[in-house]
Design a protein around this motif. Structure first.
Motif, PDB file in Angstrom:
ATOM      1  N   MET A   1      -8.252   4.222   7.357  1.00 29.84           N
ATOM      2  CA  MET A   1      -8.008   2.923   7.996  1.00 29.84           C
ATOM      3  C   MET A   1      -6.617   2.427   7.608  1.00 29.84           C
ATOM      4  O   MET A   1      -6.197   2.553   6.459  1.00 29.84           O
ATOM      5  CB  MET A   1      -9.059   1.901   7.553  1.00 29.84           C
ATOM      6  CG  MET A   1      -8.977   0.570   8.283  1.00 29.84           C
ATOM      7  SD  MET A   1     -10.224  -0.625   7.721  1.00 29.84           S
ATOM      8  CE  MET A   1     -11.730   0.231   8.185  1.00 29.84           C
ATOM      9  N   SER A   2      -5.891   1.864   8.565  1.00 28.16           N
ATOM     10  CA  SER A   2      -4.533   1.408   8.306  1.00 28.16           C
ATOM     11  C   SER A   2      -4.522   0.166   7.423  1.00 28.16           C
ATOM     12  O   SER A   2      -5.532  -0.534   7.296  1.00 28.16           O
ATOM     13  CB  SER A   2      -3.831   1.099   9.626  1.00 28.16           C
ATOM     14  OG  SER A   2      -4.400  -0.058  10.222  1.00 28.16           O
ATOM     15  N   ILE A   3      -3.359  -0.078   6.826  1.00 22.36           N
ATOM     16  CA  ILE A   3      -3.185  -1.268   6.005  1.00 22.36           C
ATOM     17  C   ILE A   3      -3.459  -2.520   6.832  1.00 22.36           C
ATOM     18  O   ILE A   3      -4.149  -3.450   6.387  1.00 22.36           O
ATOM     19  CB  ILE A   3      -1.763  -1.313   5.422  1.00 22.36           C
ATOM     20  CG1 ILE A   3      -1.555  -0.188   4.394  1.00 22.36           C
ATOM     21  CG2 ILE A   3      -1.481  -2.673   4.779  1.00 22.36           C
ATOM     22  CD1 ILE A   3      -2.358  -0.331   3.136  1.00 22.36           C
TER      23      ILE A   3
ATOM     24  N   GLN B   1      -7.078  -3.130   7.258  1.00 25.42           N
ATOM     25  CA  GLN B   1      -7.763  -3.539   6.035  1.00 25.42           C
ATOM     26  C   GLN B   1      -7.456  -4.982   5.648  1.00 25.42           C
ATOM     27  O   GLN B   1      -8.262  -5.638   4.976  1.00 25.42           O
ATOM     28  CB  GLN B   1      -7.350  -2.619   4.879  1.00 25.42           C
ATOM     29  CG  GLN B   1      -7.806  -1.179   5.028  1.00 25.42           C
ATOM     30  CD  GLN B   1      -7.200  -0.286   3.966  1.00 25.42           C
ATOM     31  OE1 GLN B   1      -6.062  -0.484   3.543  1.00 25.42           O
ATOM     32  NE2 GLN B   1      -7.957   0.707   3.526  1.00 25.42           N
ATOM     33  N   LEU B   2      -6.292  -5.476   6.052  1.00 23.52           N
ATOM     34  CA  LEU B   2      -5.804  -6.754   5.554  1.00 23.52           C
ATOM     35  C   LEU B   2      -6.756  -7.903   5.845  1.00 23.52           C
ATOM     36  O   LEU B   2      -7.009  -8.732   4.965  1.00 23.52           O
ATOM     37  CB  LEU B   2      -4.425  -7.059   6.140  1.00 23.52           C
ATOM     38  CG  LEU B   2      -3.810  -8.394   5.725  1.00 23.52           C
ATOM     39  CD1 LEU B   2      -3.644  -8.472   4.207  1.00 23.52           C
ATOM     40  CD2 LEU B   2      -2.465  -8.614   6.408  1.00 23.52           C
ATOM     41  N   GLN B   3      -7.301  -7.969   7.056  1.00 23.08           N
ATOM     42  CA  GLN B   3      -8.177  -9.104   7.381  1.00 23.08           C
ATOM     43  C   GLN B   3      -9.410  -9.141   6.485  1.00 23.08           C
ATOM     44  O   GLN B   3      -9.849 -10.209   6.053  1.00 23.08           O
ATOM     45  CB  GLN B   3      -8.598  -9.079   8.854  1.00 23.08           C
ATOM     46  CG  GLN B   3      -9.335 -10.344   9.294  1.00 23.08           C
ATOM     47  CD  GLN B   3      -8.542 -11.607   9.023  1.00 23.08           C
ATOM     48  OE1 GLN B   3      -7.391 -11.740   9.450  1.00 23.08           O
ATOM     49  NE2 GLN B   3      -9.127 -12.552   8.284  1.00 23.08           N
ATOM     50  N   SER B   4      -9.949  -7.970   6.167  1.00 24.22           N
ATOM     51  CA  SER B   4     -11.100  -7.929   5.262  1.00 24.22           C
ATOM     52  C   SER B   4     -10.713  -8.397   3.861  1.00 24.22           C
ATOM     53  O   SER B   4     -11.499  -9.065   3.173  1.00 24.22           O
ATOM     54  CB  SER B   4     -11.667  -6.504   5.199  1.00 24.22           C
ATOM     55  OG  SER B   4     -12.175  -6.113   6.453  1.00 24.22           O
ATOM     56  N   VAL B   5      -9.495  -8.067   3.443  1.00 28.02           N
ATOM     57  CA  VAL B   5      -9.018  -8.526   2.140  1.00 28.02           C
ATOM     58  C   VAL B   5      -8.873 -10.045   2.130  1.00 28.02           C
ATOM     59  O   VAL B   5      -9.291 -10.721   1.177  1.00 28.02           O
ATOM     60  CB  VAL B   5      -7.670  -7.845   1.800  1.00 28.02           C
ATOM     61  CG1 VAL B   5      -7.059  -8.453   0.539  1.00 28.02           C
ATOM     62  CG2 VAL B   5      -7.856  -6.344   1.616  1.00 28.02           C
TER      63      VAL B   5
ATOM     64  N   ASP C   1     -11.086 -15.590   0.538  1.00 31.55           N
ATOM     65  CA  ASP C   1     -11.699 -16.877   0.888  1.00 31.55           C
ATOM     66  C   ASP C   1     -13.109 -16.988   0.320  1.00 31.55           C
ATOM     67  O   ASP C   1     -13.490 -18.031  -0.227  1.00 31.55           O
ATOM     68  CB  ASP C   1     -11.737 -17.039   2.412  1.00 31.55           C
ATOM     69  CG  ASP C   1     -10.351 -17.148   3.027  1.00 31.55           C
ATOM     70  OD1 ASP C   1      -9.389 -17.390   2.277  1.00 31.55           O
ATOM     71  OD2 ASP C   1     -10.241 -16.983   4.258  1.00 31.55           O
ATOM     72  N   ALA C   2     -13.887 -15.915   0.442  1.00 26.96           N
ATOM     73  CA  ALA C   2     -15.278 -15.951  -0.015  1.00 26.96           C
ATOM     74  C   ALA C   2     -15.374 -16.042  -1.530  1.00 26.96           C
ATOM     75  O   ALA C   2     -16.334 -16.626  -2.070  1.00 26.96           O
ATOM     76  CB  ALA C   2     -16.017 -14.706   0.482  1.00 26.96           C
ATOM     77  N   ASP C   3     -14.389 -15.483  -2.233  1.00 26.21           N
ATOM     78  CA  ASP C   3     -14.433 -15.414  -3.710  1.00 26.21           C
ATOM     79  C   ASP C   3     -13.585 -16.502  -4.360  1.00 26.21           C
ATOM     80  O   ASP C   3     -13.391 -16.483  -5.571  1.00 26.21           O
ATOM     81  CB  ASP C   3     -13.937 -14.031  -4.158  1.00 26.21           C
ATOM     82  CG  ASP C   3     -14.282 -13.733  -5.615  1.00 26.21           C
ATOM     83  OD1 ASP C   3     -15.424 -14.016  -6.040  1.00 26.21           O
ATOM     84  OD2 ASP C   3     -13.399 -13.233  -6.335  1.00 26.21           O
TER      85      ASP C   3
ATOM     86  N   ALA D   1      -8.687  -8.642  -4.848  1.00 19.95           N
ATOM     87  CA  ALA D   1      -9.271  -8.579  -3.506  1.00 19.95           C
ATOM     88  C   ALA D   1      -9.019  -7.218  -2.855  1.00 19.95           C
ATOM     89  O   ALA D   1      -9.925  -6.638  -2.237  1.00 19.95           O
ATOM     90  CB  ALA D   1      -8.698  -9.696  -2.645  1.00 19.95           C
ATOM     91  N   TRP D   2      -7.799  -6.695  -2.975  1.00 17.73           N
ATOM     92  CA  TRP D   2      -7.513  -5.377  -2.419  1.00 17.73           C
ATOM     93  C   TRP D   2      -8.415  -4.312  -3.049  1.00 17.73           C
ATOM     94  O   TRP D   2      -8.951  -3.426  -2.359  1.00 17.73           O
ATOM     95  CB  TRP D   2      -6.047  -5.010  -2.642  1.00 17.73           C
ATOM     96  CG  TRP D   2      -5.129  -5.460  -1.543  1.00 17.73           C
ATOM     97  CD1 TRP D   2      -4.261  -6.509  -1.565  1.00 17.73           C
ATOM     98  CD2 TRP D   2      -4.997  -4.864  -0.246  1.00 17.73           C
ATOM     99  NE1 TRP D   2      -3.592  -6.616  -0.365  1.00 17.73           N
ATOM    100  CE2 TRP D   2      -4.009  -5.619   0.460  1.00 17.73           C
ATOM    101  CE3 TRP D   2      -5.586  -3.773   0.383  1.00 17.73           C
ATOM    102  CZ2 TRP D   2      -3.643  -5.310   1.769  1.00 17.73           C
ATOM    103  CZ3 TRP D   2      -5.214  -3.456   1.689  1.00 17.73           C
ATOM    104  CH2 TRP D   2      -4.259  -4.209   2.366  1.00 17.73           C
ATOM    105  N   LYS D   3      -8.586  -4.393  -4.369  1.00 17.35           N
ATOM    106  CA  LYS D   3      -9.402  -3.393  -5.067  1.00 17.35           C
ATOM    107  C   LYS D   3     -10.874  -3.499  -4.669  1.00 17.35           C
ATOM    108  O   LYS D   3     -11.549  -2.480  -4.444  1.00 17.35           O
ATOM    109  CB  LYS D   3      -9.243  -3.574  -6.573  1.00 17.35           C
ATOM    110  CG  LYS D   3      -9.834  -2.439  -7.393  1.00 17.35           C
ATOM    111  CD  LYS D   3      -9.053  -1.143  -7.176  1.00 17.35           C
ATOM    112  CE  LYS D   3      -9.701   0.035  -7.891  1.00 17.35           C
ATOM    113  NZ  LYS D   3      -9.554  -0.053  -9.349  1.00 17.35           N
ATOM    114  N   GLN D   4     -11.374  -4.731  -4.548  1.00 17.77           N
ATOM    115  CA  GLN D   4     -12.776  -4.922  -4.201  1.00 17.77           C
ATOM    116  C   GLN D   4     -13.084  -4.447  -2.783  1.00 17.77           C
ATOM    117  O   GLN D   4     -14.153  -3.902  -2.514  1.00 17.77           O
ATOM    118  CB  GLN D   4     -13.156  -6.393  -4.365  1.00 17.77           C
ATOM    119  CG  GLN D   4     -13.221  -6.856  -5.816  1.00 17.77           C
ATOM    120  CD  GLN D   4     -13.479  -8.344  -5.944  1.00 17.77           C
ATOM    121  OE1 GLN D   4     -13.227  -9.113  -5.019  1.00 17.77           O
ATOM    122  NE2 GLN D   4     -13.983  -8.758  -7.100  1.00 17.77           N
ATOM    123  N   VAL D   5     -12.152  -4.655  -1.866  1.00 15.03           N
ATOM    124  CA  VAL D   5     -12.403  -4.318  -0.459  1.00 15.03           C
ATOM    125  C   VAL D   5     -12.138  -2.848  -0.165  1.00 15.03           C
ATOM    126  O   VAL D   5     -12.893  -2.193   0.555  1.00 15.03           O
ATOM    127  CB  VAL D   5     -11.546  -5.209   0.463  1.00 15.03           C
ATOM    128  CG1 VAL D   5     -11.605  -4.729   1.912  1.00 15.03           C
ATOM    129  CG2 VAL D   5     -12.017  -6.655   0.375  1.00 15.03           C
TER     130      VAL D   5
END
Length: 474
Positions: free
Chosen positions: A1-3, A6-10, A15-17, A149-153
């Protein structure tokens, strides 16, 4: 998956955390890591241990390293190395500091300075209030939380990262600089990132492209061999306070220019296109000075206010001591008087030459029976960055995407000496991104950090890391 994919999920994860991110910041803010006071040495060590443990949970190889003063944290995440060195990802060095300023005067704080709280600003903004909320714990945690966030996602980080966090920035980094030199091969990177600067306003992001240098001097004027009774010696004995104030008063002419011979040698005007951009920002005395109870700019009269505070050299008397300063009266002619004087320098000025010019200026104006002694403190040259460097352009696009407003590039009147050390010792430039505001009261009672700055700061760094990952490696 491209950067990009992935960014929107990050961002959604940030926001959620966010409540957890805020609590992690609060835990750090509760540690009294005042580097200037030896009584808080154990607290500084506790802050380093706490940060190292937290950053290690993100997959960084993390160590707390001793220095001649407070310890430093070194953390590394090298995805390229793990992949056999086949990746061509950028390698960035992120710098921050966990130490904070003393809290004095304590009676001016509205609440205990190490009990962080989210409260309402007078204009309705939500703010975090605590010592270190902005400088620099809140700022450095925006980067740490973006990495989280990047690591978690995604399970990894988009670029290779070395994090180095020191504990003596507020006292001049005197022990960190030798530490950097001793480990310079280990800290080599493509460029550095620092989050210790500010926004243009609460809704407009900014990248700092120049920093003024700093020279700090102390001067003692001495006359008689002891304090004298002013009734017996007044009118006949030289008064060091009078001599000192006359010399200091002569540092400026009626147009606000500094009169030290050679002071402006090498100082360049802004390029016309940059000056035109700054004029459009319309930094007025009403906006900049009125909130602090002032109205008239005090710098060079032929310069814009934004030039006076960002791109022109300055001289300020930071303190004067002499004679009797206790309660009541004491009719004394003091044997000595002293002053602390600082200079903010710009590109083209050499701190060593300015120091000599200042001392020559003082000694040339001493009357007979008076002598001068000098003490030097910190010094650092000015830094001017390439406005067209690729990492800066990538960060600018990312910030504009997050804030929905064009990112401002501007010069800072402040000094961050470590930027010069990165250039001189490691040979790398630095991208200076921060989310502080002019009213954050850093180094003052009731320091704050806007909740929006903290939240969108995390989101901004997430976007910047993504943008840097898509940037071709030099």
């Amino acid at each position: 998956m491209s950067i990009a994919a992935q960014l929107q999920s990050v961002l959604d994860r940030i926001d959620a955390d966010f409540d957890n991110s805020l609590e992690r910041l609060f835990t750090l803010l509760r540690i009294k890591s005042i580097s200037a006071d030896p009584a808080f040495a154990a607290d500084c060590k506790a802050a380093a241990d706490h940060l190292a443990k937290d950053i290690a949970t993100l997959g960084f190889a993390t160590e707390v390293r001793p220095t001649a003063g407070h310890p430093a944290i070194v953390a590394k995440a090298n995805g390229s190395e793990a992949n056999g060195g086949k990746d061509s990802r950028p390698h960035v060095l992120f710098y921050g500091h966990y130490d904070v300023q003393p809290v004095d005067p304590l009676n001016l704080w509205h609440r205990p300075p190490f009990e962080p709280v989210v409260t309402d600003h007078a204009d309705g903004r939500k703010i975090i209030v605590a010592r270190g909320a902005e400088d620099d714990k809140g700022q450095l945690m925006t980067f740490v939380e973006a990495c989280r966030a990047w690591k978690q996602v995604t399970g990894s980080l988009p670029v290779d990262i070395t994090i180095v966090i020191e504990g003596e920035e507020e006292v001049g980094s005197k022990n960190f600089v030798p530490f950097l030199e001793q480990n310079k091969e280990e800290f080599k990177a493509d460029f550095a990132l620092i989050c210790d600067t500010g926004m243009w306003d609460p809704n407009t992001p900014a990248i700092t492209t120049s920093l003024r240098g700093l020279l700090y001097e102390e001067v003692w004027i001495k006359a008689a061999n002891r304090d004298l009774h002013s009734g017996l010696f007044g009118g006949g004995a030289q008064n060091p306070i009078r001599v000192l104030t006359r010399i200091l008063g002569g540092l400026f002419d009626d147009d606000g220019r500094i009169t030290i011979p050679g002071f402006y040698d090498g100082v360049k005007d802004l390029p016309p296109d940059i000056l035109a951009q700054w004029k459009k920002l319309d930094l007025t005395p009403e906006r900049f000075l009125k909130p602090i109870g002032l109205s008239v700019p005090a710098g060079e009269k032929d310069r814009l206010l934004i030039e006076q505070v960002s791109s022109r050299p300055t001289c300020d008397v930071n303190g004067i001591i002499g004679g009797y300063t206790g309660e009541g009266s004491k009719t004394v002619i003091p044997a000595q008087a002293s002053a602390k004087v600082s200079f903010r320098l710009v590109e083209g000025q050499d701190p060593v030459k300015i120091r000599k010019a200042f001392r020559d200026y003082v000694t040339a104006r001493l009357p007979k029976d008076c002598s001068a002694e000098f003490g030097d403190h910190s010094s650092a040259p000015a830094i001017a960055l390439d406005w067209n460097m690729k990492p800066l352009a990538a960060a600018r696009r990312a910030l504009t995407d997050e804030w929905g407003k064009e990112t401002i590039l501007f010069g800072s009147g402040a000094s961050i000496p470590i930027v010069a050390e990165f250039k001189n010792t490691l040979g790398i430039d630095t991208v200076l991104v921060g989310f502080g505001l002019d009213d954050d009261n850093i180094h003052s009672p009731n320091e704050k950090y806007d909740l929006k700055s903290f939240h969108k700061g995390i989101r901004s760094w997430a976007r910047i890391l993504g943008a840097l990952a898509e940037m071709p490696k030099a």
